[in-house]
Structure formats: C-alpha cells, structure tokens
Motif scaffolding. Structure first.
Motif, PDB file in Angstrom:
ATOM      1  N   VAL A 151       0.859  -1.183   0.000  1.00 48.21           N
ATOM      2  CA  VAL A 151       0.000   0.000   0.000  1.00 48.21           C
ATOM      3  C   VAL A 151       0.892   1.229   0.000  1.00 48.21           C
ATOM      4  CG1 VAL A 151      -1.781   1.291   1.212  1.00 48.21           C
ATOM      5  CG2 VAL A 151      -1.853  -1.202   1.218  1.00 48.21           C
ATOM      6  N   ARG A 152       0.873   1.962  -1.099  1.00 52.22           N
ATOM      7  CA  ARG A 152       1.701   3.152  -1.260  1.00 52.22           C
ATOM      8  C   ARG A 152       3.169   2.827  -0.982  1.00 52.22           C
ATOM      9  NH1 ARG A 152      -2.588   5.827   1.742  1.00 52.22           N
ATOM     10  NH2 ARG A 152      -1.177   5.890   3.523  1.00 52.22           N
ATOM     11  N   THR A 153       3.735   3.361   0.102  1.00 54.28           N
ATOM     12  CA  THR A 153       5.153   3.165   0.400  1.00 54.28           C
ATOM     13  C   THR A 153       5.360   2.228   1.587  1.00 54.28           C
ATOM     14  OG1 THR A 153       5.049   5.232   1.662  1.00 54.28           O
ATOM     15  CG2 THR A 153       5.880   5.359  -0.574  1.00 54.28           C
ATOM     16  N   ALA A 154       4.421   1.325   1.801  1.00 60.82           N
ATOM     17  CA  ALA A 154       4.537   0.339   2.877  1.00 60.82           C
ATOM     18  C   ALA A 154       4.144  -1.030   2.347  1.00 60.82           C
ATOM     19  CB  ALA A 154       3.648   0.723   4.062  1.00 60.82           C
ATOM     20  N   SER A 155       4.580  -2.069   3.058  1.00 61.23           N
ATOM     21  CA  SER A 155       4.172  -3.438   2.748  1.00 61.23           C
ATOM     22  C   SER A 155       3.845  -4.161   4.037  1.00 61.23           C
ATOM     23  CB  SER A 155       5.264  -4.191   1.983  1.00 61.23           C
ATOM     24  OG  SER A 155       5.182  -3.940   0.599  1.00 61.23           O
ATOM     25  N   CYS A 156       3.003  -5.191   3.917  1.00 65.52           N
ATOM     26  CA  CYS A 156       2.546  -5.952   5.081  1.00 65.52           C
ATOM     27  C   CYS A 156       2.464  -7.425   4.725  1.00 65.52           C
ATOM     28  CB  CYS A 156       1.180  -5.467   5.561  1.00 65.52           C
ATOM     29  SG  CYS A 156       1.100  -3.694   5.962  1.00 65.52           S
ATOM     30  N   ALA A 157       2.342  -8.261   5.764  1.00 64.16           N
ATOM     31  CA  ALA A 157       2.234  -9.698   5.565  1.00 64.16           C
ATOM     32  C   ALA A 157       1.359 -10.300   6.652  1.00 64.16           C
ATOM     33  CB  ALA A 157       3.614 -10.357   5.572  1.00 64.16           C
ATOM     34  N   VAL A 165       2.010  -8.119  10.263  1.00 64.91           N
ATOM     35  CA  VAL A 165       3.163  -7.237  10.431  1.00 64.91           C
ATOM     36  C   VAL A 165       3.287  -6.339   9.210  1.00 64.91           C
ATOM     37  CG1 VAL A 165       4.432  -8.831  11.914  1.00 64.91           C
ATOM     38  CG2 VAL A 165       4.729  -8.963   9.450  1.00 64.91           C
ATOM     39  N   CYS A 166       3.797  -5.120   9.442  1.00 63.81           N
ATOM     40  CA  CYS A 166       4.009  -4.163   8.353  1.00 63.81           C
ATOM     41  C   CYS A 166       5.398  -3.541   8.504  1.00 63.81           C
ATOM     42  CB  CYS A 166       2.949  -3.068   8.374  1.00 63.81           C
ATOM     43  SG  CYS A 166       1.268  -3.648   7.989  1.00 63.81           S
ATOM     44  N   TRP A 167       5.927  -3.030   7.406  1.00 62.70           N
ATOM     45  CA  TRP A 167       7.244  -2.386   7.417  1.00 62.70           C
ATOM     46  C   TRP A 167       7.268  -1.297   6.359  1.00 62.70           C
ATOM     47  CZ3 TRP A 167       6.165  -7.369   5.997  1.00 62.70           C
ATOM     48  CH2 TRP A 167       6.345  -7.709   4.644  1.00 62.70           C
ATOM     49  N   GLY A 168       8.292  -0.457   6.456  1.00 62.37           N
ATOM     50  CA  GLY A 168       8.377   0.669   5.529  1.00 62.37           C
ATOM     51  C   GLY A 168       7.754   1.899   6.145  1.00 62.37           C
ATOM     52  N   ASP A 169       6.836   2.522   5.446  1.00 63.90           N
ATOM     53  CA  ASP A 169       6.219   3.766   5.897  1.00 63.90           C
ATOM     54  C   ASP A 169       5.080   3.473   6.876  1.00 63.90           C
ATOM     55  OD1 ASP A 169       5.758   6.430   6.155  1.00 63.90           O
ATOM     56  OD2 ASP A 169       4.746   6.687   4.243  1.00 63.90           O
ATOM     57  N   VAL A 170       5.456   3.054   8.107  1.00 64.73           N
ATOM     58  CA  VAL A 170       4.484   2.769   9.164  1.00 64.73           C
ATOM     59  C   VAL A 170       4.935   3.476  10.435  1.00 64.73           C
ATOM     60  CG1 VAL A 170       3.825   0.545   8.182  1.00 64.73           C
ATOM     61  CG2 VAL A 170       5.691   0.647   9.837  1.00 64.73           C
ATOM     62  N   ASP A 171       4.011   3.564  11.425  1.00 59.43           N
ATOM     63  CA  ASP A 171       4.374   4.195  12.690  1.00 59.43           C
ATOM     64  C   ASP A 171       4.926   3.152  13.660  1.00 59.43           C
ATOM     65  OD1 ASP A 171       2.209   2.779  13.662  1.00 59.43           O
ATOM     66  OD2 ASP A 171       0.895   4.516  13.864  1.00 59.43           O
ATOM     67  N   LEU A 172       5.129   3.560  14.901  1.00 58.16           N
ATOM     68  CA  LEU A 172       5.746   2.670  15.886  1.00 58.16           C
ATOM     69  C   LEU A 172       4.872   1.470  16.217  1.00 58.16           C
ATOM     70  CD1 LEU A 172       7.245   5.334  18.338  1.00 58.16           C
ATOM     71  CD2 LEU A 172       8.491   3.881  16.735  1.00 58.16           C
ATOM     72  N   GLN A 173       3.570   1.558  15.953  1.00 57.16           N
ATOM     73  CA  GLN A 173       2.660   0.447  16.200  1.00 57.16           C
ATOM     74  C   GLN A 173       2.373  -0.363  14.933  1.00 57.16           C
ATOM     75  OE1 GLN A 173       1.907   3.696  17.410  1.00 57.16           O
ATOM     76  NE2 GLN A 173       2.905   3.058  19.309  1.00 57.16           N
ATOM     77  N   GLY A 174       3.101  -0.081  13.854  1.00 59.07           N
ATOM     78  CA  GLY A 174       2.916  -0.822  12.618  1.00 59.07           C
ATOM     79  C   GLY A 174       1.763  -0.358  11.772  1.00 59.07           C
ATOM     80  N   VAL A 187      11.502  -1.125  10.435  1.00 64.33           N
ATOM     81  CA  VAL A 187      11.645  -2.577  10.323  1.00 64.33           C
ATOM     82  C   VAL A 187      10.272  -3.211  10.510  1.00 64.33           C
ATOM     83  CG1 VAL A 187      14.014  -2.533  11.144  1.00 64.33           C
ATOM     84  CG2 VAL A 187      12.153  -2.753  12.794  1.00 64.33           C
ATOM     85  N   PRO A 188      10.095  -4.498  10.167  1.00 64.11           N
ATOM     86  CA  PRO A 188       8.796  -5.149  10.353  1.00 64.11           C
ATOM     87  C   PRO A 188       8.286  -5.013  11.788  1.00 64.11           C
ATOM     88  CG  PRO A 188      10.200  -6.515   9.016  1.00 64.11           C
ATOM     89  CD  PRO A 188      11.056  -5.375   9.480  1.00 64.11           C
ATOM     90  N   THR A 189       7.059  -4.517  11.924  1.00 67.90           N
ATOM     91  CA  THR A 189       6.466  -4.219  13.221  1.00 67.90           C
ATOM     92  C   THR A 189       5.096  -4.880  13.318  1.00 67.90           C
ATOM     93  OG1 THR A 189       7.572  -2.067  13.155  1.00 67.90           O
ATOM     94  CG2 THR A 189       5.821  -2.350  14.781  1.00 67.90           C
ATOM     95  N   PRO A 190       4.822  -5.653  14.376  1.00 69.76           N
ATOM     96  CA  PRO A 190       3.477  -6.223  14.547  1.00 69.76           C
ATOM     97  C   PRO A 190       2.435  -5.119  14.657  1.00 69.76           C
ATOM     98  CG  PRO A 190       5.050  -7.276  16.017  1.00 69.76           C
ATOM     99  CD  PRO A 190       5.746  -6.090  15.432  1.00 69.76           C
TER     100      PRO A 190
END
Length: 451
Positions: A151-157, A165-174, A187-190
């Motif tokens: 999604v835009r400048t972030a990715s998730c799995a 989990v998400c990484w890239g353009d996410v906040d401290l809570q993912g 980094v990948p964040t739950p």
C-alpha cells in the motif's frame, strides 16, 4: 560332352555370390557422451517463456513466469526493477530470485513471496534504513508468511498463525501512515489490534472471517459492525465492503448520503437525583460478658477461574451506510462509487447526489471486472476510457483479446492472456510497455511482451 559342360556352367552360375570382407575404417576418436541436462537446458532456452501473473505500479510492471522467476520493466528511479541499478528499462530485466509464488508492487517498490514462505523486497522500501534497495533483500524477522500486501510506500504480511506485520512507511505500532507525511523506513512491526488480514486498503482491512476494521487519522484499527464481506475498497475517509448478498455498505466518520445512515437512538436525559440527608444511626449497647458471643470463623473465599479476555466490541462512533446500488459482484471504486452489477453493467452513484444512481456507463455490457480506467469483458476483450476518469467515452484496446487478468495503474495497463502472454498499453514515457523503446506517446493498442 558339350551338353554336360553347359549344364555345369549353368549350375555354377546359380550359386550365391559372396561379397569379400572389408574392415571398417578406423575411428577418428572415442564417441562423445550425450549430456541430457545440457540438452534440456538448450531446449528450455529456446522454449517460449510464459507468465502466470502481472502487476503494475507507477510506470513499471513485474510478472511471474511459469518457471517461478520474475521479470520487471519500466521506471527504475528507486531501484523498483531489482536490477541493481537506477536505469529505466524498456525490456524485461530479471531480479535474482527463484521460487516466486506471488508479487505485489507499491508506489516505487515491490515485494515477492517465495515458496519457502519468506518475503523479499526492493525499491523504496528499506528496512530501518534510509535510501532504496536496488536488489532484492530478505525482510528480516518475517517467516511462515501466508499472503503479502503493498500500500503506497509500505508493505505488510499475514503470517500462518494470523499475526499481521508491516514495514516501511508505518508508525511505531505498525499502522499505515497518512499520505503527505515524511516517509519512514521502519523494520517489520506487529500491527496492534489487527489479525488474519485477507485484504488491505489505505484505511481498512478485510479479515478472514469476513469482518472489517477501519482506521482513520490515528491509524489505530477499529472493529466495525460490517460482516459477511467478500471485498473492500477505500472511498475518501470511508472503507466500503461488498457483502455476500450483493449490497455495498460503507463505514467511517462521514457518510456519502446522510439520509441513508442509521440514526443512533436518542440518549435519555439524566434527571437530577435528590440529595438524601444521612440518618442518625442508633447507638447499640456494649455487650456484656454473658451476652457476648464469639463471631463464627470466616471461610476463605473460593478462587474464581480467570475469565477469558473479551474481544473488542465494534466501535459505536462509526456510522454504517448502505449505498443505493443494485446487487453487485465486484467493486469498481477506481472509477468512483461504482460497482460491476450481477448483470454485467458498470453502475455508479451520481457525482452530484450520492443518494441516487447515475445511468449505467454506455458502451459497457457483459463486464467481468473493472480495474483502474479499464474494463475486462466476459468475452476476454478490454475497453478503456480517459485516464483522468472524467470522460465516459469508451474505446476497445486493439490487440487485447482473450484476456483473463487485468492490472492497471495511473500511467499504463497490462493484461494476461489465456495463452499466458502479457499485453501492455498506455504511457511509454519510461518504457513501461516493455516494447524495447521509450517514447512520450500514449499507445492505445496492446502489444505482447517478449521475455
């Protein structure tokens, strides 16, 4: 005597003639062994490469081939082709990957799901570091992946155990960040408050059980009352879902048509309670030794078993609105508040009045699905309209026949044919059509890509 000599001559002539033996010529050298592996590789090299999936980003595309390798072409300013450079390519390049079973693309990055259930990404999607990755790199700490998103400048799995989990353009809570803010490289964040995600948009998630979560400016997922949903799409500040009965319902802080939104029940007014004056307690006489009794021994209270934590209740601050659309089989929100109806028409709500239906799009019948500014028809043909999506002048794409999948971006489109060929059309400014050349024209005819 002469007669007998003649008979002997005739008998001798009837005997089989023997051919004198001649030894074969000497061999020039030992016979060469046939290399079966090299023969197979040579045959594979000359065989036609076919594709199983194609995705489109901002002026670039990627495709999975039948041998589970990947090809990408087009714009490469952020390394989104995975070739190790930032040079655009009008012909497909091959990132160093094998065992690819899925691929997703964002604004300027791509991620691939491999057959060992790991994820690798490249482009503008670094893991905790600024800059871009020019070659595929494994996503750290992410394993046993079930599905991936971009999604835009972030990715998730979504992982096998349901974790998200998400990484890239996410906040401290993912949580996904709003557009326009400074791009992060986390980094990948739950993700707190979200599990078992099956589909993802910029402001909502569809879960495997058919329920929907919404998040707004704070990014915190809120469980909604939407259920039985098979597909979701974003519309402004709302997330909308297609339900199994064909209806489309939206949820968010605002609604398209306030008249259709259910009104919350009135809150009863609180009446002032009279203040009671405390009563004087009667004084008791102190017990004497004769009347005094020993208090009974108190039994310790029985321990109660721990109660299970209840699931978060749906947020009551989000209004649900059922859109005034006919029974649908697919959402077409890239065009507007539109759906593909079960009868195969493209039906939208009016731009002037979101409570009323507009006329069905002319020139579009027996539509299978819509992506971006193009429609894939049931007969495998493709029709498109202006990229600005304001015009309803529909035209057929020549060369795009017998198609079964459609991927459309704001700059160009590609489709996968039933024979597993890929055909692209649209803007070729960065070589996104994969034709071996770059030009500033917008092409209305589709041409097959050679891998």
């Amino acid at each position: 005597m002469t007669r007998w000599l003649l008979v002997l001559v005739l008998i001798a002539s009837c005997k089989n003639r023997e051919v004198p033996y001649k030894p074969p010529p000497k061999d020039a050298g030992p016979a060469e062994a046939i290399d079966a592996a090299s023969a197979i590789d040579a045959a594979a090299a000359t065989a036609k490469l076919t594709a199983t999936k194609v995705v489109t980003g901002d002026s670039f595309s990627c495709a999975i081939l039948a041998d589970k390798t990947l090809r990408c072409w087009g714009r490469n300013n952020e390394g989104q082709l995975g070739s190790g450079t930032t040079t655009d390519s009008s012909t497909p390049v091959t990132p160093k990957l094998r065992g690819v079973i899925d691929v997703v693309v964002g604004t300027a990055h791509a991620c691939a799901l491999l057959d060992d259930h790991s994820v690798t990404c490249w482009g503008r999607i670094n893991f905790g570091q600024t800059g871009s990755r020019l070659v595929p790199g494994a996503v750290p700490g992410v394993a046993k992946v079930k599905r991936i998103f971009a999604v835009r400048t972030a990715s998730c799995a979504t992982l096998d155990d349901g974790a998200f989990v998400c990484w890239g353009d996410v906040d401290l809570q993912g949580h996904l960040r709003l557009p326009g803010s400074t791009i992060e490289h986390r980094v990948p964040t739950p993700v707190e408050g979200s599990r078992a995600v099956a589909m993802l948009t910029v402001n909502g998630a569809l879960h495997e059980d058919g329920t929907v979560s919404f998040w707004g400016a704070d990014g915190i997922p809120q469980k909604t009352e939407l259920s039985g949903v098979t597909e979701i799409a974003a519309s402004g500040e709302e997330v909308c879902g297609l339900r199994k009965d064909g209806t489309v319902a939206c949820v968010g802080p605002t609604t398209v048509c306030a008249a259709n939104a259910p009104k919350p029940p009135p809150v009863p007014k609180k009446t002032a309670t009279p203040v009671k004056t405390p009563m004087k307690k009667a004084t008791k006489k102190a017990p004497t030794k004769k009347t005094a009794k020993k208090p009974p021994a108190k039994k310790p209270p029985a321990k109660k078993p721990p109660e299970p934590k209840p699931e978060p209740a749906p947020s009551k601050g989000l209004q649900i609105e059922v859109l005034a659309l006919p029974p649908a089989k697919h959402l077409a929100f890239d065009v507007g508040l539109c759906v593909v109806t079960k009868s195969g028409e493209l039906q939208c709500l009016s731009n002037r009045d979101g409570c009323k239906q507009d006329a069905p799009w002319p020139g579009l019948e027996k539509v299978d699905r819509v992506a971006g500014y193009c429609a894939l028809l049931r007969d495998g043909s493709v029709k498109c309209w202006d990229v600005d999506r304001k015009s309803r002048l529909v035209s057929a794409i020549t060369g795009a026949t017998n198609m079964r999948e459609l991927a459309v971006s704001t700059s160009h489109a590609c489709a996968l044919r039933s024979d597993q060929e890929i055909v692209c059309w649209g803007s070729n400014k960065y070589g996104a059509l994969g034709r071996g050349e770059i030009d500033a024209e917008t092409h209305r005819e589709g041409r097959a890509i050679e891998f």
